[in-house]
Design a protein around this motif. Structure first.
Motif, PDB file in Angstrom:
ATOM      1  N   THR A 172      38.393  -8.570  64.017  1.00  0.00           N
ATOM      2  CA  THR A 172      38.687  -7.224  63.518  1.00  0.00           C
ATOM      3  C   THR A 172      40.138  -6.855  63.811  1.00  0.00           C
ATOM      4  N   ILE A 173      40.596  -7.169  65.015  1.00  0.00           N
ATOM      5  CA  ILE A 173      41.982  -6.883  65.393  1.00  0.00           C
ATOM      6  C   ILE A 173      42.940  -7.692  64.523  1.00  0.00           C
ATOM      7  N   GLU A 174      42.647  -8.976  64.336  1.00  0.00           N
ATOM      8  CA  GLU A 174      43.523  -9.827  63.518  1.00  0.00           C
ATOM      9  C   GLU A 174      43.652  -9.270  62.103  1.00  0.00           C
ATOM     10  N   ARG A 175      42.554  -8.824  61.534  1.00  0.00           N
ATOM     11  CA  ARG A 175      42.601  -8.238  60.185  1.00  0.00           C
ATOM     12  C   ARG A 175      43.419  -6.949  60.198  1.00  0.00           C
ATOM     13  N   PHE A 176      43.219  -6.123  61.234  1.00  0.00           N
ATOM     14  CA  PHE A 176      43.974  -4.878  61.370  1.00  0.00           C
ATOM     15  C   PHE A 176      45.468  -5.169  61.455  1.00  0.00           C
ATOM     16  N   LEU A 177      45.854  -6.157  62.251  1.00  0.00           N
ATOM     17  CA  LEU A 177      47.268  -6.517  62.385  1.00  0.00           C
ATOM     18  C   LEU A 177      47.847  -6.930  61.038  1.00  0.00           C
ATOM     19  N   ARG A 178      47.100  -7.738  60.310  1.00  0.00           N
ATOM     20  CA  ARG A 178      47.560  -8.214  59.010  1.00  0.00           C
ATOM     21  C   ARG A 178      47.655  -7.059  58.006  1.00  0.00           C
ATOM     22  N   ASP A 179      46.618  -6.216  57.975  1.00  0.00           N
ATOM     23  CA  ASP A 179      46.588  -5.119  57.002  1.00  0.00           C
ATOM     24  C   ASP A 179      47.673  -4.079  57.247  1.00  0.00           C
ATOM     25  N   HIS A 180      48.024  -3.861  58.515  1.00  0.00           N
ATOM     26  CA  HIS A 180      48.989  -2.817  58.857  1.00  0.00           C
ATOM     27  C   HIS A 180      50.353  -3.374  59.269  1.00  0.00           C
ATOM     28  N   ASN A 181      50.484  -4.697  59.213  1.00  0.00           N
ATOM     29  CA  ASN A 181      51.753  -5.356  59.523  1.00  0.00           C
ATOM     30  C   ASN A 181      52.294  -4.934  60.898  1.00  0.00           C
ATOM     31  N   ILE A 182      51.429  -5.049  61.913  1.00  0.00           N
ATOM     32  CA  ILE A 182      51.782  -4.665  63.281  1.00  0.00           C
ATOM     33  C   ILE A 182      51.828  -5.920  64.144  1.00  0.00           C
ATOM     34  N   PRO A 183      52.863  -6.109  64.933  1.00  0.00           N
ATOM     35  CA  PRO A 183      52.903  -7.247  65.855  1.00  0.00           C
ATOM     36  C   PRO A 183      51.824  -7.101  66.936  1.00  0.00           C
ATOM     37  N   PRO A 184      51.275  -8.201  67.409  1.00  0.00           N
ATOM     38  CA  PRO A 184      50.202  -8.127  68.412  1.00  0.00           C
ATOM     39  C   PRO A 184      50.607  -7.409  69.697  1.00  0.00           C
ATOM     40  N   THR A 185      51.846  -7.565  70.129  1.00  0.00           N
ATOM     41  CA  THR A 185      52.261  -6.909  71.367  1.00  0.00           C
ATOM     42  C   THR A 185      52.320  -5.395  71.190  1.00  0.00           C
ATOM     43  N   ARG A 186      52.779  -4.948  70.048  1.00  0.00           N
ATOM     44  CA  ARG A 186      52.822  -3.493  69.787  1.00  0.00           C
ATOM     45  C   ARG A 186      51.405  -2.929  69.727  1.00  0.00           C
ATOM     46  N   PHE A 187      50.518  -3.656  69.070  1.00  0.00           N
ATOM     47  CA  PHE A 187      49.127  -3.205  68.984  1.00  0.00           C
ATOM     48  C   PHE A 187      48.533  -3.020  70.378  1.00  0.00           C
ATOM     49  N   GLY A 188      48.652  -4.028  71.212  1.00  0.00           N
ATOM     50  CA  GLY A 188      48.095  -3.947  72.560  1.00  0.00           C
ATOM     51  C   GLY A 188      48.691  -2.814  73.373  1.00  0.00           C
ATOM     52  N   ARG A 189      50.003  -2.650  73.247  1.00  0.00           N
ATOM     53  CA  ARG A 189      50.689  -1.593  73.995  1.00  0.00           C
ATOM     54  C   ARG A 189      50.208  -0.219  73.548  1.00  0.00           C
ATOM     55  N   GLU A 190      50.108  -0.004  72.253  1.00  0.00           N
ATOM     56  CA  GLU A 190      49.712   1.311  71.749  1.00  0.00           C
ATOM     57  C   GLU A 190      48.217   1.576  71.922  1.00  0.00           C
ATOM     58  N   ALA A 191      47.411   0.540  71.826  1.00  0.00           N
ATOM     59  CA  ALA A 191      45.957   0.725  71.899  1.00  0.00           C
ATOM     60  C   ALA A 191      45.475   0.916  73.330  1.00  0.00           C
ATOM     61  N   VAL A 192      45.949   0.044  74.246  1.00  0.00           N
ATOM     62  CA  VAL A 192      45.407   0.075  75.611  1.00  0.00           C
ATOM     63  C   VAL A 192      46.472  -0.122  76.684  1.00  0.00           C
ATOM     64  N   ARG A 193      47.733   0.044  76.309  1.00  0.00           N
ATOM     65  CA  ARG A 193      48.849  -0.117  77.253  1.00  0.00           C
ATOM     66  C   ARG A 193      48.909  -1.512  77.866  1.00  0.00           C
ATOM     67  N   ASP A 194      48.557  -2.512  77.064  1.00  0.00           N
ATOM     68  CA  ASP A 194      48.591  -3.903  77.520  1.00  0.00           C
ATOM     69  C   ASP A 194      49.166  -4.765  76.399  1.00  0.00           C
ATOM     70  N   PRO A 195      50.461  -5.034  76.436  1.00  0.00           N
ATOM     71  CA  PRO A 195      51.075  -5.800  75.346  1.00  0.00           C
ATOM     72  C   PRO A 195      50.553  -7.229  75.231  1.00  0.00           C
TER      73      PRO A 195
END
Length: 62
Positions: free
Chosen positions: A6-29
């Protein structure tokens, strides 16, 4: 569908780097990178990640 998928699809659909996603979602890049290596988040972290993805999608629709 697994959380990582689900996360991988979200990253692809929203063009977000994995480190940014982790940082913004749970403060863990390293979240996504660690999950790709087998890390299994607990129920609280899973809920936080799912909440972030749901909220992000709604905020982008505005």
């Amino acid at each position: 569908m697994t959380l990582l998928r689900t996360i991988e699809r979200f990253l692809r659909d929203h063009n977000i780097p994995p480190t940014r996603f982790g940082r913004e979602a749970v403060r863990d890049p390293r979240l996504v990178l660690d999950m790709r290596r087998g890390r299994e988040p607990g129920p609280r972290m899973t809920a936080r990640v799912e909440h972030f993805m749901n909220k992000y999608g709604k905020d982008m629709a505005r």
